[in-house]
Design a protein around this motif. Structure first.
Motif, mmCIF file in Angstrom:
data_model
loop_
_atom_site.group_PDB
_atom_site.id
_atom_site.type_symbol
_atom_site.label_atom_id
_atom_site.label_comp_id
_atom_site.label_asym_id
_atom_site.label_seq_id
_atom_site.Cartn_x
_atom_site.Cartn_y
_atom_site.Cartn_z
ATOM 1 N N ARG A 15 0.859 -1.190 0.000
ATOM 2 C CA ARG A 15 0.000 0.000 0.000
ATOM 3 C C ARG A 15 0.889 1.232 0.000
ATOM 4 N NH1 ARG A 15 -4.725 -0.108 -1.722
ATOM 5 N NH2 ARG A 15 -5.289 1.656 -0.451
ATOM 6 N N LEU A 16 0.577 2.197 -0.856
ATOM 7 C CA LEU A 16 1.389 3.410 -0.979
ATOM 8 C C LEU A 16 0.578 4.678 -0.754
ATOM 9 C CD1 LEU A 16 3.445 2.329 -4.100
ATOM 10 C CD2 LEU A 16 4.337 2.661 -1.788
ATOM 11 N N THR A 17 -0.713 4.575 -0.506
ATOM 12 C CA THR A 17 -1.577 5.737 -0.334
ATOM 13 C C THR A 17 -1.065 6.625 0.786
ATOM 14 O OG1 THR A 17 -3.450 4.425 -1.049
ATOM 15 C CG2 THR A 17 -3.956 6.478 0.089
ATOM 16 N N GLY A 18 -0.869 7.894 0.455
ATOM 17 C CA GLY A 18 -0.477 8.874 1.464
ATOM 18 C C GLY A 18 0.913 8.690 2.033
ATOM 19 N N ALA A 19 1.683 7.798 1.484
ATOM 20 C CA ALA A 19 3.016 7.529 2.016
ATOM 21 C C ALA A 19 4.048 8.404 1.322
ATOM 22 C CB ALA A 19 3.375 6.062 1.817
ATOM 23 N N GLY A 20 4.887 9.039 2.128
ATOM 24 C CA GLY A 20 6.005 9.768 1.552
ATOM 25 C C GLY A 20 7.072 8.791 1.109
ATOM 26 N N GLY A 21 7.902 9.227 0.179
ATOM 27 C CA GLY A 21 8.982 8.356 -0.286
ATOM 28 C C GLY A 21 8.494 7.124 -1.006
ATOM 29 N N ALA A 22 7.449 7.269 -1.817
ATOM 30 C CA ALA A 22 6.843 6.111 -2.466
ATOM 31 C C ALA A 22 7.815 5.371 -3.381
ATOM 32 C CB ALA A 22 5.606 6.540 -3.256
ATOM 33 N N VAL A 23 8.637 6.104 -4.120
ATOM 34 C CA VAL A 23 9.530 5.443 -5.080
ATOM 35 C C VAL A 23 10.584 4.586 -4.371
ATOM 36 C CG1 VAL A 23 11.164 5.777 -6.967
ATOM 37 C CG2 VAL A 23 9.073 7.145 -6.880
ATOM 38 N N PRO A 24 11.318 5.120 -3.393
ATOM 39 C CA PRO A 24 12.292 4.240 -2.728
ATOM 40 C C PRO A 24 11.642 3.089 -1.958
ATOM 41 C CG PRO A 24 12.378 6.470 -1.795
ATOM 42 C CD PRO A 24 11.459 6.507 -2.968
ATOM 43 N N ARG A 25 10.468 3.324 -1.369
ATOM 44 C CA ARG A 25 9.761 2.237 -0.682
ATOM 45 C C ARG A 25 9.373 1.143 -1.665
ATOM 46 N NH1 ARG A 25 4.769 3.708 1.649
ATOM 47 N NH2 ARG A 25 4.795 1.655 2.609
ATOM 48 N N ALA A 26 8.885 1.547 -2.832
ATOM 49 C CA ALA A 26 8.473 0.580 -3.848
ATOM 50 C C ALA A 26 9.673 -0.212 -4.362
ATOM 51 C CB ALA A 26 7.767 1.297 -4.999
ATOM 52 N N ARG A 27 10.798 0.455 -4.597
ATOM 53 C CA ARG A 27 12.005 -0.244 -5.068
ATOM 54 C C ARG A 27 12.510 -1.232 -4.025
ATOM 55 N NH1 ARG A 27 15.102 1.226 -9.457
ATOM 56 N NH2 ARG A 27 16.984 0.513 -8.413
ATOM 57 N N ASP A 28 12.538 -0.823 -2.764
ATOM 58 C CA ASP A 28 12.985 -1.729 -1.699
ATOM 59 C C ASP A 28 12.065 -2.938 -1.596
ATOM 60 O OD1 ASP A 28 15.093 -0.023 -1.111
ATOM 61 O OD2 ASP A 28 14.126 0.857 0.657
ATOM 62 N N PHE A 29 10.765 -2.704 -1.682
ATOM 63 C CA PHE A 29 9.782 -3.781 -1.638
ATOM 64 C C PHE A 29 9.998 -4.748 -2.808
ATOM 65 C CE2 PHE A 29 5.613 -5.424 -2.955
ATOM 66 C CZ PHE A 29 5.191 -6.027 -1.782
ATOM 67 N N ALA A 30 10.189 -4.202 -4.004
ATOM 68 C CA ALA A 30 10.417 -5.037 -5.195
ATOM 69 C C ALA A 30 11.725 -5.809 -5.076
ATOM 70 C CB ALA A 30 10.422 -4.169 -6.450
#
Length: 151
Positions: free
Chosen positions: A23-38
């Motif tokens: 879930r990324l709604t309202g989260a800051g730093g979405a791109v680095p969080r998404a890359r780390d998750f991936a």
């Protein structure tokens, strides 16, 4: 560029059809969080650590496409709601959902020297297929892309 070919998982390999959601709604730093998750999902699925140049390129392609799709949602659709990664036979499907109304498209004509506007051109070049699915009863869409593995 990655390509897909038939693949059957061996003993101890992750089951085909596995899905990871962030879930990324309202989260800051979405791109680095998404890359780390991936990156974590690719590690769990045996794509990382990469042992050959082809495996490394395939994993890096997935991470780049995740970055581009999440960035596009941030810039053009008010931010992403969710990142989904789906493991299929010898490929990974990246899906980014948002509430935006517009459809992403590669900027044409593409000019490498022009700043910005390269995200969907990169996605188009790296992926086997990509597209957009509209939500049925709610605003928004899911932009998806499929990338093949190199084994």
């Amino acid at each position: 560029m990655s390509t897909a070919r038939p693949y059957a998982p061996g003993p101890g390999e992750p089951p085909i059809g596995q899905v990871r959601r962030l879930r990324l709604t309202g989260a800051g730093g979405a791109v680095p969080r998404a890359r780390d998750f991936a990156r974590t999902a690719l590690g769990d699925w045996g794509w990382l650590p990469a042992y050959t140049a082809g495996q490394r390129a395939a994993a890096e392609d997935v991470l780049l496409v995740v970055s581009e799709l999440v960035t596009n949602a941030c810039l053009h659709a008010g931010g992403p709601d969710e990142l989904r990664l789906r493991l299929a036979a010898e490929l990974v499907r990246v899906e980014v959902s948002d509430l935006g109304a517009g459809d992403p498209a590669p900027r044409t004509p593409h000019r490498a020297a022009r700043p910005g506007g390269h995200g969907m051109f990169i996605v188009q070049r790296l992926c086997l297929r990509w597209g957009v699915e509209r939500a049925q009863d709610t605003p928004g869409k899911t932009v998806w892309a499929e990338l093949g593995a190199s084994r």
